[in-house]
Design a protein around this motif. Sequence first.
Motif, PDB file in Angstrom:
ATOM      1  N   GLU A  36       0.824  -1.202   0.000  1.00 59.05           N
ATOM      2  CA  GLU A  36       0.000   0.000   0.000  1.00 59.05           C
ATOM      3  C   GLU A  36       0.864   1.262   0.000  1.00 59.05           C
ATOM      4  O   GLU A  36       0.569   2.233  -0.694  1.00 59.05           O
ATOM      5  N   ALA A  37       1.932   1.245   0.768  1.00 58.54           N
ATOM      6  CA  ALA A  37       2.827   2.411   0.828  1.00 58.54           C
ATOM      7  C   ALA A  37       3.538   2.629  -0.500  1.00 58.54           C
ATOM      8  O   ALA A  37       3.735   3.767  -0.927  1.00 58.54           O
ATOM      9  N   VAL A  38       3.904   1.550  -1.168  1.00 52.06           N
ATOM     10  CA  VAL A  38       4.529   1.676  -2.489  1.00 52.06           C
ATOM     11  C   VAL A  38       3.529   2.233  -3.487  1.00 52.06           C
ATOM     12  O   VAL A  38       3.835   3.165  -4.238  1.00 52.06           O
ATOM     13  N   LEU A  39       2.318   1.687  -3.491  1.00 52.31           N
ATOM     14  CA  LEU A  39       1.294   2.132  -4.448  1.00 52.31           C
ATOM     15  C   LEU A  39       0.890   3.586  -4.229  1.00 52.31           C
ATOM     16  O   LEU A  39       0.568   4.302  -5.180  1.00 52.31           O
ATOM     17  N   SER A  40       0.929   4.030  -2.980  1.00 58.25           N
ATOM     18  CA  SER A  40       0.546   5.416  -2.687  1.00 58.25           C
ATOM     19  C   SER A  40       1.703   6.399  -2.891  1.00 58.25           C
ATOM     20  O   SER A  40       1.511   7.605  -2.807  1.00 58.25           O
ATOM     21  N   ASN A  45      11.937   4.276  -4.557  1.00 56.95           N
ATOM     22  CA  ASN A  45      13.114   3.446  -4.843  1.00 56.95           C
ATOM     23  C   ASN A  45      14.195   3.608  -3.785  1.00 56.95           C
ATOM     24  O   ASN A  45      14.873   2.647  -3.424  1.00 56.95           O
ATOM     25  N   GLU A  46      14.364   4.841  -3.290  1.00 51.80           N
ATOM     26  CA  GLU A  46      15.409   5.102  -2.310  1.00 51.80           C
ATOM     27  C   GLU A  46      15.155   4.370  -0.985  1.00 51.80           C
ATOM     28  O   GLU A  46      16.064   4.207  -0.183  1.00 51.80           O
ATOM     29  N   ASP A  47      13.915   3.916  -0.767  1.00 47.20           N
ATOM     30  CA  ASP A  47      13.595   3.188   0.465  1.00 47.20           C
ATOM     31  C   ASP A  47      13.850   1.686   0.343  1.00 47.20           C
ATOM     32  O   ASP A  47      13.893   0.991   1.357  1.00 47.20           O
ATOM     33  N   ILE A  48      13.987   1.206  -0.859  1.00 50.94           N
ATOM     34  CA  ILE A  48      14.089  -0.234  -1.076  1.00 50.94           C
ATOM     35  C   ILE A  48      15.528  -0.732  -0.947  1.00 50.94           C
ATOM     36  O   ILE A  48      15.767  -1.891  -0.678  1.00 50.94           O
ATOM     37  N   ALA A  49      16.507   0.126  -1.110  1.00 50.75           N
ATOM     38  CA  ALA A  49      17.913  -0.285  -1.049  1.00 50.75           C
ATOM     39  C   ALA A  49      18.308  -0.709   0.365  1.00 50.75           C
ATOM     40  O   ALA A  49      17.749  -0.239   1.356  1.00 50.75           O
TER      41      ALA A  49
END
Length: 143
Positions: A36-40, A45-49
């Motif tokens: 949900e946080a990704v979709l919103s 991208n900077e949070d996924i590393a």
Amino acid sequence: MSAKPVSDLDLYPVSEKAPERVKTPTGKPLSALTLEAVLSGEVGNEDIAITPEALLLQARIARAAGRATLAENFERAADLVRVPQELILDTYELLRPGRARDAQQLLDRAAQLRRDYGAARVAALIEEAAAVYTRRGLFVKRY
């Protein structure tokens, strides 16, 4: 909050037993990484590393499990988090037998990684490779 672990091994898997110890590069907690946080757009991208801290935690767990070599690999990976992808790929290519022209080229790359990115463990590995390549004659193109 998780109970205080007896050893680093008790932290594995971190996402289940100690998620509060993992943060994104922007400081978000692991629990913030949801679909949900990704979709919103709250998570980018900077949070996924991965962070060096998360890799060093994995290294401690691996070492506690008696997996010293795996721990060293996690530590070197932590060194590489801040290194640009292009430089990592170029270094990988340089380390393939027959690609570096001589030991000095590898030693120069090791010095660059140590000086510009603080990647001391990776630099030491490259320096070790330079010595082995010299001893085994791996600077000459073989193909």
